[in-house]
Design a protein around this motif. Structure first.
Motif, mmCIF file in Angstrom:
data_model
loop_
_atom_site.group_PDB
_atom_site.id
_atom_site.type_symbol
_atom_site.label_atom_id
_atom_site.label_comp_id
_atom_site.label_asym_id
_atom_site.label_seq_id
_atom_site.Cartn_x
_atom_site.Cartn_y
_atom_site.Cartn_z
ATOM 1 N N GLU A 91 93.276 -12.767 1.889
ATOM 2 C CA GLU A 91 91.947 -12.689 0.890
ATOM 3 C C GLU A 91 90.908 -13.751 1.108
ATOM 4 O OE1 GLU A 91 91.503 -12.389 -4.002
ATOM 5 O OE2 GLU A 91 93.262 -13.014 -3.195
ATOM 6 N N GLY A 92 89.720 -13.415 1.197
ATOM 7 C CA GLY A 92 88.560 -14.292 1.442
ATOM 8 C C GLY A 92 88.474 -14.482 2.825
ATOM 9 N N LYS A 130 84.554 -0.872 1.873
ATOM 10 C CA LYS A 130 83.013 -0.633 1.119
ATOM 11 C C LYS A 130 82.516 0.554 1.737
ATOM 12 C CE LYS A 130 78.669 -2.782 -0.022
ATOM 13 N NZ LYS A 130 77.767 -3.914 0.062
ATOM 14 N N PRO A 142 85.772 -5.107 -0.362
ATOM 15 C CA PRO A 142 85.262 -5.959 -1.553
ATOM 16 C C PRO A 142 86.534 -6.439 -2.443
ATOM 17 C CG PRO A 142 84.003 -3.860 -1.157
ATOM 18 C CD PRO A 142 85.213 -3.720 -0.136
ATOM 19 N N ASN A 145 87.828 -9.592 -0.999
ATOM 20 C CA ASN A 145 86.627 -10.568 -0.490
ATOM 21 C C ASN A 145 86.840 -10.804 0.930
ATOM 22 O OD1 ASN A 145 85.385 -10.521 -3.234
ATOM 23 N ND2 ASN A 145 87.323 -11.656 -3.632
ATOM 24 N N SER A 146 87.008 -9.785 1.628
ATOM 25 C CA SER A 146 87.121 -10.157 3.208
ATOM 26 C C SER A 146 86.133 -9.147 3.970
ATOM 27 C CB SER A 146 88.560 -9.943 3.845
ATOM 28 O OG SER A 146 89.464 -10.787 3.235
#
Length: 214
Positions: A91-92, A130, A142, A145-146
């Motif tokens: 994540e991220g 996305k 999304p 969040n990567s």
């Protein structure tokens, strides 16, 4: 119902194993590559060759590596998979694939999309892209969040961004190779990783491989 439970447990076990290490999915035959030169069998499983595993272990354990490559060794495909793995399972993650031109960077992102789209159905729950697909120089997830973004060479390309990982492909032949590499220092200092791969060439990349560039 019992069969459904077994399928769920298999998927969970797969995801836990593959998230642990990028080589696990290769060992299980889940990473697929495309070779347009081989029209008899263009779509093939990534070969679990021992030298490729050594490179993978090096990538996992070191935050800065330089790898000289030659044709047919699949080094680019391996590093593309490792960076896709980072984005998909963490994540991220902010992952950048860099080449001399944006068009070539988009080709690297295309390889990521090819691997992503060829995971066997029913073996993994993939994070959703996305718009449901790869776009120009970009894959965005999304829900976690990567993202993966393709960029051209140049010191200014990463100046305003925080990166989890940067892959620089065929960097020995870039006009702005040395300064592009120097611009990745904040990524390394911030705990990210930088991977430089290229065919052999005298110059700054050779110096980097022999530890005369820091």
């Amino acid at each position: 119902m019992q069969q459904d439970d077994k399928n769920v447990q298999r998927i969970i076990a797969n995801m836990e194993r593959w998230r642990e290490h990028p080589w696990a999915a290769i060992a299980d035959g889940m990473v697929i590559t495309l070779d347009p030169k081989n029209l008899r069998e263009p779509i093939r499983k990534f070969p679990p060759q021992p030298w490729l595993r050594e490179i993978t272990e090096l990538w996992v354990n070191e935050n800065k590596i330089a790898v000289p490559k030659s044709r047919q060794m699949l080094t680019s495909w391996l590093m593309v998979w490792c960076h896709l793995w980072l984005a998909m399972f963490h994540e991220g993650a902010a992952v950048y694939l860099q080449s001399d031109k944006e068009e070539k960077s988009d080709e690297l992102v295309d390889r990521c999309a090819f691997i992503y789209n060829h995971f066997p159905p029913g073996e993994i729950i993939l994070p959703k892209l996305k718009q449901g697909r790869k776009t120009w120089c970009s894959m965005v997830w999304p829900g976690i969040n990567s993202f993966i973004k393709g960029i051209a060479q140049g010191a200014d390309q990463l100046r305003q961004y925080a990166a989890s990982a940067v892959l620089m492909d065929e960097a020995a032949f870039w006009e702005k190779g040395r300064e592009s590499f120097a611009a990745t220092k904040p990524t390394i200092d911030g705990g990210g990783r930088v991977t430089v791969i290229s065919s052999a060439q005298n110059g700054w990349f050779k110096d980097l491989c022999f530890d005369t560039v820091t």
